[in-house]
Design a protein around this motif. Structure first.
Motif, PDB file in Angstrom:
ATOM      1  N   GLU A 152       0.824  -1.227   0.000  1.00  0.00           N
ATOM      2  CA  GLU A 152       0.000   0.000   0.000  1.00  0.00           C
ATOM      3  C   GLU A 152       0.855   1.274   0.000  1.00  0.00           C
ATOM      4  O   GLU A 152       1.887   1.332  -0.670  1.00  0.00           O
ATOM      5  CB  GLU A 152      -0.972  -0.038   1.203  1.00  0.00           C
ATOM      6  N   ASP A 153       0.464   2.258   0.795  1.00  0.00           N
ATOM      7  CA  ASP A 153       1.159   3.554   0.807  1.00  0.00           C
ATOM      8  C   ASP A 153       2.656   3.347   1.035  1.00  0.00           C
ATOM      9  O   ASP A 153       3.073   2.453   1.780  1.00  0.00           O
ATOM     10  CB  ASP A 153       0.583   4.434   1.928  1.00  0.00           C
ATOM     11  N   ARG A 170       0.648  -6.076   3.809  1.00  0.00           N
ATOM     12  CA  ARG A 170      -0.371  -5.022   3.858  1.00  0.00           C
ATOM     13  C   ARG A 170      -0.870  -4.847   2.435  1.00  0.00           C
ATOM     14  O   ARG A 170      -0.101  -4.442   1.545  1.00  0.00           O
ATOM     15  CB  ARG A 170       0.201  -3.701   4.387  1.00  0.00           C
ATOM     16  N   LYS A 181      -7.152   1.380   6.252  1.00  0.00           N
ATOM     17  CA  LYS A 181      -8.302   2.308   6.133  1.00  0.00           C
ATOM     18  C   LYS A 181      -9.647   1.625   6.351  1.00  0.00           C
ATOM     19  O   LYS A 181     -10.635   1.916   5.648  1.00  0.00           O
ATOM     20  CB  LYS A 181      -8.250   3.031   4.781  1.00  0.00           C
ATOM     21  N   GLU A 190      -7.279   4.014  11.125  1.00  0.00           N
ATOM     22  CA  GLU A 190      -6.702   5.241  10.567  1.00  0.00           C
ATOM     23  C   GLU A 190      -7.741   6.114   9.882  1.00  0.00           C
ATOM     24  O   GLU A 190      -7.397   6.924   9.018  1.00  0.00           O
ATOM     25  CB  GLU A 190      -5.541   4.917   9.626  1.00  0.00           C
ATOM     26  N   ASP A 209      -2.512   8.633   8.472  1.00  0.00           N
ATOM     27  CA  ASP A 209      -3.802   8.752   7.787  1.00  0.00           C
ATOM     28  C   ASP A 209      -4.892   9.229   8.729  1.00  0.00           C
ATOM     29  O   ASP A 209      -5.800   9.957   8.323  1.00  0.00           O
ATOM     30  CB  ASP A 209      -4.198   7.390   7.179  1.00  0.00           C
TER      31      ASP A 209
HETATM   32 MG   LIG Z   1      -1.975   4.741   6.484  1.00  0.00          MG
END
Ligand SMILES: [Mg+2]
Ligand SMILES: CCC(=O)SCCNC(=O)CCNC(=O)[C@H](O)C(C)(C)COP(=O)(O)OP(=O)(O)OC[C@H]1O[C@@H](n2cnc3c(N)ncnc32)[C@H](O)[C@@H]1OP(=O)(O)O
Ligand SMILES: O=CC(=O)O
Length: 365
Positions: free
Chosen positions: A62-63, A94, A125, A159, A186
């Protein structure tokens, strides 16, 4: 127990042929969840040497993984996982967010290819129980098709403001729920907090001592300030929700890699409040997390003395005794047993700690 499934169905597999859900989440040490980007060749090359030195290795999709590298990261994780013997180290991933264009391919690729090696899928999220229900059913279908014999567990990142508001239902949404991590970056954005950091404190979030008057009645400008923990409320909510559902809470990322002292403080606050681990973003954060989330020799010595005092002469752990001028009773015994049990779990995976804890001598009195 979630309201969406009746108690009699809660532990039923969600797809024909999927493995039986676990009734209890095994308490495996996970003091550091070490993030690596499987599309980054330098980081990927470090993975084999990190095995055995960290409790959890997490292939992050992810991020922090560039949009152009999402496919390379997914494929890199399959390659690394297939070619590595993880021994005592857990393998987590993740996945991308549930509304992203990548998440479906993340799950449909990873489960058939490396589902037998994946211990936990971290879902970012998460907003409510419906997000966990979606992942739960999809994992069951993919596990059934892949012929897996144990369920992959699910970890949610806390988050979003809605996620925090729904934290209890998220924890109880599935027997797969292994734990929650705080995602301060986040979460700060979603709440419209006016911070710009990845976790940790802020010098502006403080309380100031009242003004003091000197003997001649002049007000002193010399007033101490005390920085406060921005994350206390959320961590405390997360810990209670996790404890209520028998799953594990974690502090998440600490972005100031160059400030190991503040990182250690943030991790320790989380440890004392009940968290079992934190994320490591850089290899230098692994020893910090391992140190903080392992009880000190002093704490274990004290805990064992309390246990011995309350169980002396066939005592059953009830009643009250005096130890070093302090009252100890059933409740302090329970706190001490938390530490003693944690020391036993850590001793099973960490030979250095095992030796340290084994060498503790418990004196009488
Ligand atoms: Mg995050
Ligand atoms: C904020 C919300 C979130 O979602 S946090 C979670 C997402 N973020 C991440 O996963 C970040 C992971 N970490 C990183 O990307 C890097 O550590 C960052 C922070 C960019 C620093 O990298 P860099 O500038 O290369 O650090 P460095 O020169 O000190 O590295 C020294 C050697 O160690 C390596 N390294 C670095 N980080 C990792 C890691 N996480 N796992 C394994 N290896 C790592 C570097 O590649 C570098 O290797 P070499 O010695 O040059 O071969
Ligand atoms: O994903 C973690 C965060 O802090 O955001």
């Amino acid at each position: 127990m979630p309201s969406s499934r009746s108690p009699k169905d809660f532990f039923r597999p969600l797809a024909v042929g999927a493995p039986q859900p676990l009734r209890e989440i095994p308490a495996r040490p996970s003091r550091a969840i070490h993030f690596f980007d499987p599309s980054n060749e330098k980081m990927a090359a470090k993975v084999p040497q990190l095995v055995g030195t960290v409790d959890v290795l997490l292939g992050n999709l992810e991020d922090a993984v560039k949009a152009d590298n999402k496919v390379a990261a997914r494929e890199g994780l399959v390659r690394i996982a297939s070619g590595t013997d993880f021994g005592p180290t857990q393998l987590w991933t993740r996945i991308n967010a549930l509304d992203s264009p990548w998440v479906l391919d993340d799950l449909t690729t990873l489960v058939p290819a490396i589902g037998d090696k994946l211990d936990v899928v971290m879902v970012p999220k998460v907003q409510g129980a419906e997000d966990i229900a979606y992942v739960d059913r999809l994992l069951a279908q993919l596990e059934a098709r892949a012929g897996l014999d144990r369920p992959i567990l699910v970890h949610a990142i806390l988050e979003t403001a809605r996620g925090v508001a729904n934290v209890e239902e998220i924890c109880g949404a599935s027997p797969r729920m292994q734990g929650l991590s705080l995602g301060p970056a986040d979460l700060a954005a979603d709440r419209r907090m006016k911070t710009t950091r990845v976790g940790g404190g802020h010098p502006g979030y403080l309380v100031r001592e009242d003004p003091r008057r000197t003997s001649d009645g002049v007000e002193s400008n010399d007033r101490a300030t005390y920085q406060q923990d921005l994350w206390h409320y959320t961590i405390a909510r997360m810990v209670d929700a996790c404890a209520m559902h028998g799953i594990s809470p974690y502090y998440g990322p600490f972005g100031d890699i160059g400030d190991p002292v503040a990182c250690e403080d943030q991790f320790r606050n989380a440890f004392l409040l009940g968290c079992v681990g934190a994320w490591s973003l850089h290899p230098t954060q692994i020893p910090i997390a391992h140190r903080v989330f392992s009880p000190s020799v002093e704490d274990i010595r004290h805990a064992r003395r309390v246990v011995a005092a309350l169980q002396r002469d066939g005592g059953d752990g009830t009643g009250a005794v005096m130890l070093d001028g302090k009252m100890e009773d059933d409740a302090s015994l329970k706190q001490c047993l938390v530490l003693v049990e944690l020391a036993e779990q850590l001793s099973a995976v960490d030979p250095e700690l095992k030796e340290k804890y084994a060498a503790i001598e418990v004196s009488d009195g």
